[in-house]
Design a protein around this motif. Structure first.
Motif, PDB file in Angstrom:
ATOM      1  N   SER A  37       1.206  13.268  81.232  1.00  0.00           N
ATOM      2  CA  SER A  37       1.707  12.456  80.117  1.00  0.00           C
ATOM      3  C   SER A  37       1.464  13.159  78.791  1.00  0.00           C
ATOM      4  CB  SER A  37       1.039  11.078  80.125  1.00  0.00           C
ATOM      5  OG  SER A  37      -0.372  11.202  80.026  1.00  0.00           O
ATOM      6  N   ALA A  38       0.374  13.914  78.702  1.00  0.00           N
ATOM      7  CA  ALA A  38       0.085  14.654  77.467  1.00  0.00           C
ATOM      8  C   ALA A  38       1.130  15.738  77.233  1.00  0.00           C
ATOM      9  CB  ALA A  38      -1.308  15.275  77.540  1.00  0.00           C
ATOM     10  N   THR A  39       1.539  16.420  78.307  1.00  0.00           N
ATOM     11  CA  THR A  39       2.567  17.458  78.199  1.00  0.00           C
ATOM     12  C   THR A  39       3.905  16.844  77.791  1.00  0.00           C
ATOM     13  OG1 THR A  39       1.485  18.841  79.855  1.00  0.00           O
ATOM     14  CG2 THR A  39       3.826  19.249  79.462  1.00  0.00           C
ATOM     15  N   LEU A  40       4.257  15.718  78.402  1.00  0.00           N
ATOM     16  CA  LEU A  40       5.513  15.038  78.071  1.00  0.00           C
ATOM     17  C   LEU A  40       5.517  14.588  76.608  1.00  0.00           C
ATOM     18  CD1 LEU A  40       6.017  12.860  81.280  1.00  0.00           C
ATOM     19  CD2 LEU A  40       7.180  14.993  80.705  1.00  0.00           C
ATOM     20  N   ALA A  41       4.390  14.046  76.161  1.00  0.00           N
ATOM     21  CA  ALA A  41       4.295  13.582  74.774  1.00  0.00           C
ATOM     22  C   ALA A  41       4.440  14.747  73.801  1.00  0.00           C
ATOM     23  CB  ALA A  41       2.960  12.868  74.558  1.00  0.00           C
ATOM     24  N   ARG A  42       3.783  15.856  74.112  1.00  0.00           N
ATOM     25  CA  ARG A  42       3.827  17.024  73.227  1.00  0.00           C
ATOM     26  C   ARG A  42       5.224  17.629  73.178  1.00  0.00           C
ATOM     27  NH1 ARG A  42       3.247  22.022  74.890  1.00  0.00           N
ATOM     28  NH2 ARG A  42       2.195  21.400  76.812  1.00  0.00           N
ATOM     29  N   LYS A  43       5.832  17.818  74.352  1.00  0.00           N
ATOM     30  CA  LYS A  43       7.164  18.427  74.388  1.00  0.00           C
ATOM     31  C   LYS A  43       8.220  17.489  73.804  1.00  0.00           C
ATOM     32  CE  LYS A  43       6.419  21.832  77.980  1.00  0.00           C
ATOM     33  NZ  LYS A  43       7.065  22.642  79.016  1.00  0.00           N
ATOM     34  N   GLY A  44       8.065  16.192  74.053  1.00  0.00           N
ATOM     35  CA  GLY A  44       8.996  15.225  73.480  1.00  0.00           C
ATOM     36  C   GLY A  44       8.936  15.225  71.965  1.00  0.00           C
ATOM     37  N   ALA A  45       7.718  15.329  71.414  1.00  0.00           N
ATOM     38  CA  ALA A  45       7.556  15.366  69.955  1.00  0.00           C
ATOM     39  C   ALA A  45       8.219  16.619  69.373  1.00  0.00           C
ATOM     40  CB  ALA A  45       6.071  15.335  69.602  1.00  0.00           C
ATOM     41  N   ALA A  46       8.080  17.733  70.088  1.00  0.00           N
ATOM     42  CA  ALA A  46       8.689  18.988  69.619  1.00  0.00           C
ATOM     43  C   ALA A  46      10.211  18.870  69.592  1.00  0.00           C
ATOM     44  CB  ALA A  46       8.262  20.141  70.528  1.00  0.00           C
ATOM     45  N   ILE A  47      10.783  18.246  70.626  1.00  0.00           N
ATOM     46  CA  ILE A  47      12.241  18.095  70.698  1.00  0.00           C
ATOM     47  C   ILE A  47      12.751  17.137  69.629  1.00  0.00           C
ATOM     48  CG2 ILE A  47      14.131  17.227  72.141  1.00  0.00           C
ATOM     49  CD1 ILE A  47      13.041  20.059  72.811  1.00  0.00           C
ATOM     50  N   ALA A  66      16.807  10.810  68.785  1.00  0.00           N
ATOM     51  CA  ALA A  66      16.303   9.714  67.950  1.00  0.00           C
ATOM     52  C   ALA A  66      15.774   8.565  68.799  1.00  0.00           C
ATOM     53  CB  ALA A  66      17.414   9.226  67.026  1.00  0.00           C
ATOM     54  N   ARG A  67      16.387   8.336  69.963  1.00  0.00           N
ATOM     55  CA  ARG A  67      15.956   7.228  70.846  1.00  0.00           C
ATOM     56  C   ARG A  67      15.237   7.742  72.096  1.00  0.00           C
ATOM     57  NH1 ARG A  67      19.965   4.370  73.064  1.00  0.00           N
ATOM     58  NH2 ARG A  67      21.629   5.855  72.599  1.00  0.00           N
ATOM     59  N   LEU A  68      14.778   8.994  72.028  1.00  0.00           N
ATOM     60  CA  LEU A  68      14.056   9.564  73.165  1.00  0.00           C
ATOM     61  C   LEU A  68      12.625   9.040  73.183  1.00  0.00           C
ATOM     62  CD1 LEU A  68      14.161  11.609  75.542  1.00  0.00           C
ATOM     63  CD2 LEU A  68      13.258  13.324  73.949  1.00  0.00           C
ATOM     64  N   ILE A  69      12.259   8.393  74.273  1.00  0.00           N
ATOM     65  CA  ILE A  69      10.914   7.814  74.400  1.00  0.00           C
ATOM     66  C   ILE A  69      10.113   8.623  75.417  1.00  0.00           C
ATOM     67  CG2 ILE A  69       9.593   5.774  75.081  1.00  0.00           C
ATOM     68  CD1 ILE A  69      11.985   4.081  74.199  1.00  0.00           C
ATOM     69  N   THR A  70       8.921   8.994  75.038  1.00  0.00           N
ATOM     70  CA  THR A  70       8.028   9.720  75.947  1.00  0.00           C
ATOM     71  C   THR A  70       6.732   8.926  76.092  1.00  0.00           C
ATOM     72  OG1 THR A  70       7.224  11.033  74.069  1.00  0.00           O
ATOM     73  CG2 THR A  70       8.936  12.019  75.434  1.00  0.00           C
ATOM     74  N   PRO A  71       6.053   9.046  77.220  1.00  0.00           N
ATOM     75  CA  PRO A  71       4.793   8.311  77.401  1.00  0.00           C
ATOM     76  C   PRO A  71       3.727   8.822  76.441  1.00  0.00           C
ATOM     77  CG  PRO A  71       5.096   9.906  79.166  1.00  0.00           C
ATOM     78  CD  PRO A  71       6.383   9.877  78.386  1.00  0.00           C
ATOM     79  N   LYS A  72       2.867   7.909  76.044  1.00  0.00           N
ATOM     80  CA  LYS A  72       1.767   8.308  75.176  1.00  0.00           C
ATOM     81  C   LYS A  72       0.751   9.105  75.975  1.00  0.00           C
ATOM     82  CE  LYS A  72       1.996   4.574  71.777  1.00  0.00           C
ATOM     83  NZ  LYS A  72       1.237   3.479  71.129  1.00  0.00           N
ATOM     84  N   ALA A  73       0.173  10.109  75.321  1.00  0.00           N
ATOM     85  CA  ALA A  73      -0.856  10.908  75.988  1.00  0.00           C
ATOM     86  C   ALA A  73      -2.087  10.047  76.230  1.00  0.00           C
ATOM     87  CB  ALA A  73      -1.218  12.115  75.122  1.00  0.00           C
ATOM     88  N   ALA A  74      -2.644  10.177  77.413  1.00  0.00           N
ATOM     89  CA  ALA A  74      -3.861   9.426  77.736  1.00  0.00           C
ATOM     90  C   ALA A  74      -5.004   9.898  76.842  1.00  0.00           C
ATOM     91  CB  ALA A  74      -4.229   9.636  79.199  1.00  0.00           C
TER      92      ALA A  74
END
Length: 274
Positions: A37-47, A66-74
């Protein structure tokens, strides 16, 4: 962005023509390949940052992220040692240093005591110069994240280990520097007389923990153990925040759940109406 570009290339989709569906497929692909989830959050923020720029710069008409939702990093803490386990680790480091007298063993004992005593990051410990340490006052001047300076007290056991390292362990390594090279001001030295590499500290600490018979621990875990033990000992959050060099009190508050769990356990055992 490079990762997304590689994924889109599989379907011949241009980076600037990608849709929200394409971005969601990319995230699903990451999950299938074991991304946390941390990787998804980081990469989603970059995108999201990339497409916000691309929209503002006129590269794309509509921001697909703009509407891309990623899980919050634990917000999980690294592994912690109990006070007894920490004492066992440090006593073992001291025992090895006393028995061998080797510079690398004196150094390991000193750095472990210092990281735990002051709650330092490993990069902060290896970044110290001799002039940053005042053993007469038992304080150390630390340059942390964002080049912020703080003064941290040094406990008596750590001061004793550091004194022995400076007097007996450091000079042989300082003399190991290549001829003609100016002596370094670093407090902790590597085998060739330069500043000690944080990666070597990590590797040696993992080995030391195994030898001491305590759970595997990294330098950052030792720092977190120090913070937790301070709170359990009655230190207030502001004091712990200042010692650790956290810019936000919210970061320090992560440790309260550890102490609260133990408080609840004691409450359940002791209170007649728990």
């Amino acid at each position: 962005v490079r990762d997304l570009l590689d994924f889109l290339a599989l379907s011949n989709t241009n980076l600037l023509a990608a849709s929200l569906g394409d971005l969601r497929e990319w995230l699903a692909h990451l999950v299938e390949n074991g991304a946390s989830s941390a990787t998804l959050a980081r990469k989603g923020a970059a995108i999201r940052a990339f497409y916000a720029w691309a929209t503002e710069a006129g590269k794309v008409e509509v921001d697909p992220a703009a509407r891309l939702i990623t899980p919050k990093a634990a917000n999980a803490l690294p592994k912690l040692l109990s006070e007894g386990q920490t004492a066992r680790l440090l006593e073992h480091a001291k025992k090895v240093a006393s028995e061998t007298g080797l510079p690398q063993d004196l150094r390991m004992w000193a750095v472990c005591e210092l990281i735990y005593a002051c709650g330092l990051r490993v990069s902060e410990a290896t970044g110290l110069n001799v002039s940053d340490l005042d053993l007469s006052q038992r304080i150390v001047r630390v340059i942390g994240k964002g080049n912020k300076e703080r003064i941290v007290p040094v406990g008596k056991p750590a001061a004793a280990a550091l004194q022995l390292w400076i007097v007996q362990g450091r000079p042989p390594l300082l003399n190991a520097a290549p001829a003609g090279k100016a002596p370094t001001a670093a407090l902790f030295l590597g085998q060739r007389g330069g500043r000690w590499d944080p990666r070597d500290v990590r590797e040696r600490l993992h080995r030391l923990a195994a030898q001491a018979g305590v759970p595997d621990i990294a330098p950052h875990g030792l720092r977190h153990s120090a913070a937790t033990h301070l709170l359990e000992g009655g230190a207030d959050l502001r004091t712990v925040q200042e010692i650790l060099g956290h810019s936000s009190l919210q970061t320090t508050q992560r440790y309260t759940h550890v102490t609260t769990d133990r408080l609840k356990s004691a409450y359940r055992l002791a209170h007649p109406r728990a």
